[in-house]
Write a protein that holds these residues in place. Structure first.
Motif, PDB file in Angstrom:
ATOM      1  N   PRO A 194       0.831  -1.201   0.000  1.00  0.00           N
ATOM      2  CA  PRO A 194       0.000   0.000   0.000  1.00  0.00           C
ATOM      3  C   PRO A 194       0.868   1.255   0.000  1.00  0.00           C
ATOM      4  O   PRO A 194       1.892   1.292   0.676  1.00  0.00           O
ATOM      5  CB  PRO A 194      -0.813  -0.111   1.303  1.00  0.00           C
ATOM      6  CG  PRO A 194      -0.343  -1.334   2.010  1.00  0.00           C
ATOM      7  CD  PRO A 194       0.701  -2.021   1.204  1.00  0.00           C
ATOM      8  N   GLY A 195       0.470   2.241  -0.794  1.00  0.00           N
ATOM      9  CA  GLY A 195       1.206   3.499  -0.824  1.00  0.00           C
ATOM     10  C   GLY A 195       2.414   3.476  -1.745  1.00  0.00           C
ATOM     11  O   GLY A 195       2.981   4.510  -2.065  1.00  0.00           O
ATOM     12  N   ALA A 196       2.827   2.271  -2.202  1.00  0.00           N
ATOM     13  CA  ALA A 196       4.000   2.193  -3.077  1.00  0.00           C
ATOM     14  C   ALA A 196       3.585   2.500  -4.522  1.00  0.00           C
ATOM     15  O   ALA A 196       2.400   2.523  -4.849  1.00  0.00           O
ATOM     16  CB  ALA A 196       4.619   0.809  -2.994  1.00  0.00           C
ATOM     17  N   SER A 197       4.594   2.716  -5.381  1.00  0.00           N
ATOM     18  CA  SER A 197       4.303   2.997  -6.786  1.00  0.00           C
ATOM     19  C   SER A 197       4.079   1.701  -7.536  1.00  0.00           C
ATOM     20  O   SER A 197       4.551   0.646  -7.123  1.00  0.00           O
ATOM     21  CB  SER A 197       5.476   3.739  -7.421  1.00  0.00           C
ATOM     22  OG  SER A 197       5.627   4.970  -6.808  1.00  0.00           O
ATOM     23  N   GLN A 198       3.381   1.847  -8.653  1.00  0.00           N
ATOM     24  CA  GLN A 198       3.175   0.712  -9.549  1.00  0.00           C
ATOM     25  C   GLN A 198       4.518   0.152  -9.992  1.00  0.00           C
ATOM     26  O   GLN A 198       5.488   0.893 -10.095  1.00  0.00           O
ATOM     27  CB  GLN A 198       2.536   1.261 -10.814  1.00  0.00           C
ATOM     28  CG  GLN A 198       1.131   0.958 -11.015  1.00  0.00           C
ATOM     29  CD  GLN A 198       0.681   1.577 -12.326  1.00  0.00           C
ATOM     30  OE1 GLN A 198       1.285   2.480 -12.885  1.00  0.00           O
ATOM     31  NE2 GLN A 198      -0.403   1.067 -12.825  1.00  0.00           N
ATOM     32  N   ARG A 199       4.566  -1.135 -10.340  1.00  0.00           N
ATOM     33  CA  ARG A 199       5.797  -1.706 -10.878  1.00  0.00           C
ATOM     34  C   ARG A 199       5.729  -1.667 -12.399  1.00  0.00           C
ATOM     35  O   ARG A 199       4.663  -1.842 -12.983  1.00  0.00           O
ATOM     36  CB  ARG A 199       5.964  -3.138 -10.377  1.00  0.00           C
ATOM     37  CG  ARG A 199       6.004  -3.176  -8.856  1.00  0.00           C
ATOM     38  CD  ARG A 199       5.723  -4.550  -8.338  1.00  0.00           C
ATOM     39  NE  ARG A 199       6.864  -5.425  -8.590  1.00  0.00           N
ATOM     40  CZ  ARG A 199       6.787  -6.754  -8.611  1.00  0.00           C
ATOM     41  NH1 ARG A 199       5.631  -7.351  -8.437  1.00  0.00           N
ATOM     42  NH2 ARG A 199       7.860  -7.483  -8.827  1.00  0.00           N
ATOM     43  N   VAL A 200       6.876  -1.406 -12.998  1.00  0.00           N
ATOM     44  CA  VAL A 200       6.944  -1.294 -14.452  1.00  0.00           C
ATOM     45  C   VAL A 200       7.830  -2.415 -14.983  1.00  0.00           C
ATOM     46  O   VAL A 200       8.910  -2.665 -14.436  1.00  0.00           O
ATOM     47  CB  VAL A 200       7.560   0.066 -14.867  1.00  0.00           C
ATOM     48  CG1 VAL A 200       7.494   0.244 -16.381  1.00  0.00           C
ATOM     49  CG2 VAL A 200       6.865   1.212 -14.148  1.00  0.00           C
ATOM     50  N   PHE A 201       7.365  -3.099 -16.029  1.00  0.00           N
ATOM     51  CA  PHE A 201       8.112  -4.212 -16.615  1.00  0.00           C
ATOM     52  C   PHE A 201       8.398  -3.963 -18.085  1.00  0.00           C
ATOM     53  O   PHE A 201       7.574  -3.402 -18.808  1.00  0.00           O
ATOM     54  CB  PHE A 201       7.331  -5.525 -16.495  1.00  0.00           C
ATOM     55  CG  PHE A 201       7.342  -6.090 -15.101  1.00  0.00           C
ATOM     56  CD1 PHE A 201       6.467  -5.606 -14.146  1.00  0.00           C
ATOM     57  CD2 PHE A 201       8.233  -7.093 -14.749  1.00  0.00           C
ATOM     58  CE1 PHE A 201       6.479  -6.113 -12.848  1.00  0.00           C
ATOM     59  CE2 PHE A 201       8.256  -7.614 -13.469  1.00  0.00           C
ATOM     60  CZ  PHE A 201       7.380  -7.117 -12.505  1.00  0.00           C
ATOM     61  N   LEU A 202       9.576  -4.416 -18.472  1.00  0.00           N
ATOM     62  CA  LEU A 202       9.967  -4.444 -19.886  1.00  0.00           C
ATOM     63  C   LEU A 202      10.178  -5.926 -20.157  1.00  0.00           C
ATOM     64  O   LEU A 202      11.165  -6.498 -19.682  1.00  0.00           O
ATOM     65  CB  LEU A 202      11.265  -3.643 -20.037  1.00  0.00           C
ATOM     66  CG  LEU A 202      11.712  -3.129 -21.385  1.00  0.00           C
ATOM     67  CD1 LEU A 202      10.619  -2.398 -22.127  1.00  0.00           C
ATOM     68  CD2 LEU A 202      12.928  -2.213 -21.208  1.00  0.00           C
ATOM     69  N   GLY A 203       9.221  -6.561 -20.826  1.00  0.00           N
ATOM     70  CA  GLY A 203       9.272  -8.014 -20.929  1.00  0.00           C
ATOM     71  C   GLY A 203       9.167  -8.603 -19.534  1.00  0.00           C
ATOM     72  O   GLY A 203       8.312  -8.194 -18.746  1.00  0.00           O
ATOM     73  N   ALA A 204      10.087  -9.531 -19.212  1.00  0.00           N
ATOM     74  CA  ALA A 204      10.035 -10.188 -17.904  1.00  0.00           C
ATOM     75  C   ALA A 204      10.802  -9.403 -16.836  1.00  0.00           C
ATOM     76  O   ALA A 204      10.766  -9.736 -15.666  1.00  0.00           O
ATOM     77  CB  ALA A 204      10.630 -11.592 -18.020  1.00  0.00           C
ATOM     78  N   GLU A 205      11.509  -8.355 -17.280  1.00  0.00           N
ATOM     79  CA  GLU A 205      12.392  -7.638 -16.346  1.00  0.00           C
ATOM     80  C   GLU A 205      11.685  -6.459 -15.678  1.00  0.00           C
ATOM     81  O   GLU A 205      11.083  -5.627 -16.361  1.00  0.00           O
ATOM     82  CB  GLU A 205      13.610  -7.126 -17.130  1.00  0.00           C
ATOM     83  CG  GLU A 205      14.608  -6.387 -16.252  1.00  0.00           C
ATOM     84  CD  GLU A 205      15.645  -5.631 -17.074  1.00  0.00           C
ATOM     85  OE1 GLU A 205      15.651  -5.754 -18.322  1.00  0.00           O
ATOM     86  OE2 GLU A 205      16.433  -4.892 -16.447  1.00  0.00           O
ATOM     87  N   GLU A 206      11.795  -6.393 -14.375  1.00  0.00           N
ATOM     88  CA  GLU A 206      11.239  -5.215 -13.700  1.00  0.00           C
ATOM     89  C   GLU A 206      12.224  -4.059 -13.841  1.00  0.00           C
ATOM     90  O   GLU A 206      13.399  -4.179 -13.507  1.00  0.00           O
ATOM     91  CB  GLU A 206      10.984  -5.489 -12.211  1.00  0.00           C
ATOM     92  CG  GLU A 206      10.458  -4.223 -11.551  1.00  0.00           C
ATOM     93  CD  GLU A 206       9.901  -4.415 -10.154  1.00  0.00           C
ATOM     94  OE1 GLU A 206       9.970  -5.524  -9.602  1.00  0.00           O
ATOM     95  OE2 GLU A 206       9.402  -3.404  -9.629  1.00  0.00           O
ATOM     96  N   VAL A 207      11.733  -2.925 -14.356  1.00  0.00           N
ATOM     97  CA  VAL A 207      12.606  -1.771 -14.598  1.00  0.00           C
ATOM     98  C   VAL A 207      12.148  -0.552 -13.786  1.00  0.00           C
ATOM     99  O   VAL A 207      12.549   0.575 -14.083  1.00  0.00           O
ATOM    100  CB  VAL A 207      12.671  -1.424 -16.116  1.00  0.00           C
ATOM    101  CG1 VAL A 207      13.341  -2.549 -16.901  1.00  0.00           C
ATOM    102  CG2 VAL A 207      11.269  -1.139 -16.679  1.00  0.00           C
ATOM    103  N   SER A 208      11.322  -0.795 -12.762  1.00  0.00           N
ATOM    104  CA  SER A 208      10.754   0.305 -11.976  1.00  0.00           C
ATOM    105  C   SER A 208      11.825   1.288 -11.493  1.00  0.00           C
ATOM    106  O   SER A 208      11.616   2.505 -11.544  1.00  0.00           O
ATOM    107  CB  SER A 208      10.012  -0.242 -10.763  1.00  0.00           C
ATOM    108  OG  SER A 208       9.183  -1.307 -11.124  1.00  0.00           O
ATOM    109  N   GLU A 209      12.954   0.766 -11.035  1.00  0.00           N
ATOM    110  CA  GLU A 209      14.026   1.634 -10.522  1.00  0.00           C
ATOM    111  C   GLU A 209      14.874   2.178 -11.669  1.00  0.00           C
ATOM    112  O   GLU A 209      15.214   3.361 -11.684  1.00  0.00           O
ATOM    113  CB  GLU A 209      14.949   0.843  -9.586  1.00  0.00           C
ATOM    114  CG  GLU A 209      14.281   0.270  -8.364  1.00  0.00           C
ATOM    115  CD  GLU A 209      14.140   1.303  -7.260  1.00  0.00           C
ATOM    116  OE1 GLU A 209      15.066   2.119  -7.109  1.00  0.00           O
ATOM    117  OE2 GLU A 209      13.097   1.303  -6.586  1.00  0.00           O
ATOM    118  N   ALA A 210      15.189   1.291 -12.596  1.00  0.00           N
ATOM    119  CA  ALA A 210      16.117   1.648 -13.672  1.00  0.00           C
ATOM    120  C   ALA A 210      15.616   2.817 -14.520  1.00  0.00           C
ATOM    121  O   ALA A 210      16.413   3.551 -15.106  1.00  0.00           O
ATOM    122  CB  ALA A 210      16.372   0.426 -14.562  1.00  0.00           C
ATOM    123  N   ILE A 211      14.285   3.023 -14.580  1.00  0.00           N
ATOM    124  CA  ILE A 211      13.758   4.109 -15.421  1.00  0.00           C
ATOM    125  C   ILE A 211      13.678   5.438 -14.675  1.00  0.00           C
ATOM    126  O   ILE A 211      13.209   6.428 -15.229  1.00  0.00           O
ATOM    127  CB  ILE A 211      12.359   3.769 -16.003  1.00  0.00           C
ATOM    128  CG1 ILE A 211      11.343   3.512 -14.879  1.00  0.00           C
ATOM    129  CG2 ILE A 211      12.436   2.609 -16.975  1.00  0.00           C
ATOM    130  CD1 ILE A 211       9.899   3.471 -15.371  1.00  0.00           C
TER     131      ILE A 211
END
Ligand code: DC
Length: 238
Positions: A80-97
């Motif tokens: 709760p309260g966290a940001s959505q997770r973002v994926f590029l294919g199978a890789e989570e890129v939430s931080e990298a972007i």
């Protein structure tokens, strides 16, 4: 769309970087039980993928060919309260972007008409596919280009210094060593690029409601928006 089910109520939240769009959109979507589409994250994912593929951010042909190969998707936040997770294919890129370099890269790819056109359908599909009553889309051109017929259009802004300060707090919390001055300089450059580009420049839709959050807390902004949506949803024919 299922027969008998009204199409999702579309809330368009546009405005410059640092106006508080992300937090307000996230909280608004959670409060209303709406889906959230962070369109800036989509441009960021494209910049990340282009950099990795060795594609120059202004090279239209390779950019256009790269887009259909990218499976950009969102997943619910880890808590709760966290940001959505973002994926590029199978890789989570939430931080990298979320690095300053990707911020500049996203601004660069977002100025290319081929990229904007290539991402239109994805943005519309994500918003319309919602099983929820509605979707909140956050971006720069949602009310002007992506959903000119959105049910509610908000142009959220704040003073330049307030926006830079908020952004610095965010970066600082993540351990980024940028100074406020550096954040302000980067923000000015992005503001200029985003509003002066020939295609879909950042500007309010004529029928957008302008909201200046310089002196408004996040809760107050979300409260105003939620009331506005609820009033319009109540008035909407079923
Ligand atoms: O909101 P953000 O900082 O994550 O957006 C990253 C970049 O993408 C920013 O330079 C503006 C651009 N963008 C855009 O041109 N159109 C959108 N709908 C969303 C973002």
């Amino acid at each position: 769309m299922t027969e008998g089910r009204a199409r999702p109520f579309i809330v368009a939240i546009d405005g410059p970087a640092g106006a508080g769009k992300s937090s307000a959109s996230r909280l608004l979507a959670a409060r209303l039980g709406f889906a959230l589409v962070d369109t800036g994250a989509i441009y960021r994912a494209v910049a990340l993928a282009a950099g990795r593929a060795g594609v120059a951010l202004d090279d239209d042909g390779p950019l256009e060919r790269l887009l259909p190969t990218l499976a950009i998707r969102f997943a619910p936040p880890p808590g709760p309260g966290a940001s959505q997770r973002v994926f590029l294919g199978a890789e989570e890129v939430s931080e990298a972007i979320r690095t300053p370099a990707i911020s500049l890269g996203a601004s660069a790819v977002s100025a290319r008409p081929v990229v904007r056109a290539g991402l239109l359908d994805l943005q519309r599909r994500l918003a319309r596919a919602s099983e929820n009553r509605g979707s909140v889309l956050e971006g720069r051109d949602i009310g002007t280009v992506v959903f000119p017929d959105a049910d509610l259009k908000i142009f959220l802004t704040a003073s330049e210094s307030e926006r830079a300060h908020r952004r610095w707090l965010e970066l600082h919390a993540r351990g980024d060593p940028s100074t406020v001055e550096q954040v302000l300089a980067e923000q000015r450059r992005r503001d200029r690029d985003d509003s002066e580009r020939a295609v879909a420049p950042l500007r309010p839709a004529p029928d957008a409601r302008l909201l200046d959050s310089s002196h408004l807390g996040l809760e107050a902004v979300v409260e105003m928006l939620a009331r506005e949506v609820e009033a319009r949803l109540g008035a909407r024919p079923r």
